[in-house]
Design an enzyme around this catalytic site. Structure first.
Site, mmCIF file in Angstrom:
data_model
loop_
_atom_site.group_PDB
_atom_site.id
_atom_site.type_symbol
_atom_site.label_atom_id
_atom_site.label_comp_id
_atom_site.label_asym_id
_atom_site.label_seq_id
_atom_site.Cartn_x
_atom_site.Cartn_y
_atom_site.Cartn_z
ATOM 1 N N ALA A 28 0.818 -0.992 0.065
ATOM 2 C CA ALA A 28 -0.220 0.129 0.049
ATOM 3 C C ALA A 28 0.952 0.955 0.112
ATOM 4 C CB ALA A 28 -0.669 -0.078 1.273
ATOM 5 N N LYS A 29 0.400 2.233 -0.635
ATOM 6 C CA LYS A 29 1.206 3.481 -0.986
ATOM 7 C C LYS A 29 1.449 3.922 0.591
ATOM 8 C CE LYS A 29 1.784 7.215 -3.801
ATOM 9 N NZ LYS A 29 1.183 8.469 -4.550
ATOM 10 N N ARG A 30 0.331 3.963 1.355
ATOM 11 C CA ARG A 30 0.611 4.612 2.590
ATOM 12 C C ARG A 30 1.636 4.075 3.642
ATOM 13 N NH1 ARG A 30 -2.735 1.012 4.804
ATOM 14 N NH2 ARG A 30 -4.709 0.953 3.798
ATOM 15 N N ARG A 31 2.146 2.547 3.364
ATOM 16 C CA ARG A 31 3.128 2.139 3.964
ATOM 17 C C ARG A 31 4.370 2.080 3.180
ATOM 18 N NH1 ARG A 31 -1.261 -1.642 5.371
ATOM 19 N NH2 ARG A 31 -0.571 -3.004 3.606
ATOM 20 N N GLY A 32 4.375 3.220 2.252
ATOM 21 C CA GLY A 32 5.638 3.462 1.539
ATOM 22 C C GLY A 32 6.180 2.750 0.362
#
Ligand code: GLU
Length: 286
Positions: free
Chosen positions: A242-246
């Site tokens: 996921a993008k929010r996890r980098g």
């Protein structure tokens, strides 16, 4: 028979490495290296989720694929151009007495649900017993009735083997939405048939959805492809990318000047960056 696969992203976020892996699997199963398999690889943009879909992302997605060295056959199909086909299929299922209108909100379903199915809380069938107003309704499939009509069905996954279709645990899924013209299940199944896809490749997270798709194929007299549900790229802790996890967007990596063809080669060789791993393949065991 010529193998025809597809990559079918939803433009509700940028593509990341997991999508790159999925696209490469679909491409290579059809084309092989330098076209050695002689098959065809198609691209479909699943852009009918009106609330989350952003049409402008589709062009970036196509640029990402080209950057990875992936080319596709024929025009890109956009689901937003296919609304008549979905509506016609919906009318056909209604005429068969298999759909019913429903106005229940998500919160009402959650509160009344008494079972958890493969996709979460199972719809308790509240509106199946009412005659809800068809105006502005979502339409649900009467799963027990539809399954009884279709009889026993099987489908084949190239990795997991022959499967008995078991759609009943999903309950009465929504096929025609209030806010979108068709659900993923209906639109994807209709388009796979319309595009002549012979091998549906996608992540193992959608493995169980295939039980529903197989039933829809039987109800709508559609051809039955084979499936290939591949493992998912996961974070070192096992969670989905996921993008929010980098996990970076491909377009950012592309913009930073990295060589996309070389990246695709590394993904093919199973060399995944920054501790990413490939999860198990079969959906019900991941
Ligand atoms: N549009 C779906 C997604 O991006 C994939 C659907 C499919 O491959 O059947 O997750």
């Amino acid at each position: 028979m010529t193998v025809r696969t597809r990559f079918a992203p939803s433009p509700n976020g940028h593509l990341h490495l997991g999508h790159a892996y999925a696209a490469i699997v679909a491409h290579d199963l059809a084309r092989g290296l330098a076209g050695s398999h002689g098959g065809e690889f198609l691209v479909r943009i699943e852009d009918i989720d009106g609330t989350r879909s952003r049409a402008e992302l589709a062009d970036d997605m196509l640029a990402d694929l080209a950057w990875l060295g992936l080319s596709w056959d024929g025009p890109v199909l956009r689901q937003s151009s296919r609304l008549t086909a979905y509506a016609e299929a919906g009318e056909r299922l209604k005429a068969m007495g298999l759909l019913y209108p429903c106005h229940c909100t998500r919160a009402e379903v959650l509160a009344a649900s008494r079972a958890v199915g493969p996709d979460g809380p199972v719809y308790p069938g509240t509106c199946r017993r009412r005659s809800a107003d068809p105006a502005g309704a979502a339409w649900r499939l009467d799963m027990a009735k539809a399954s009884a009509l279709a009889g026993p069905l099987v489908w084949e996954d190239a990795l997991a083997g022959l499967q008995q279709a078991e759609p009943v645990p999903f309950g009465d899924v929504v096929l025609l939405r209030k806010e979108a013209p068709a659900s993923y299940h209906l639109a994807a199944t209709i388009d796979d048939a319309a595009q002549g896809i012979t091998l549906v490749t996608r992540g193992a997270d959608l493995f169980l959805s295939t039980h529903i798709h197989r039933l829809l194929q039987a109800l709508l007299d559609m051809p039955v492809p084979r499936w290939h549900h591949h493992g998912l790229l996961t974070e070192p802790d096992g969670r989905k990318l996921a993008k929010r996890r980098g996990s970076p967007a491909l377009m950012d990596v592309r913009g930073a000047g990295e060589d996309g063809v070389a990246l695709a080669e590394r993904l093919r060789a199973g060399e995944f960056p920054a501790g990413l791993r490939l999860s198990q393949r079969v959906g019900n065991s991941t």
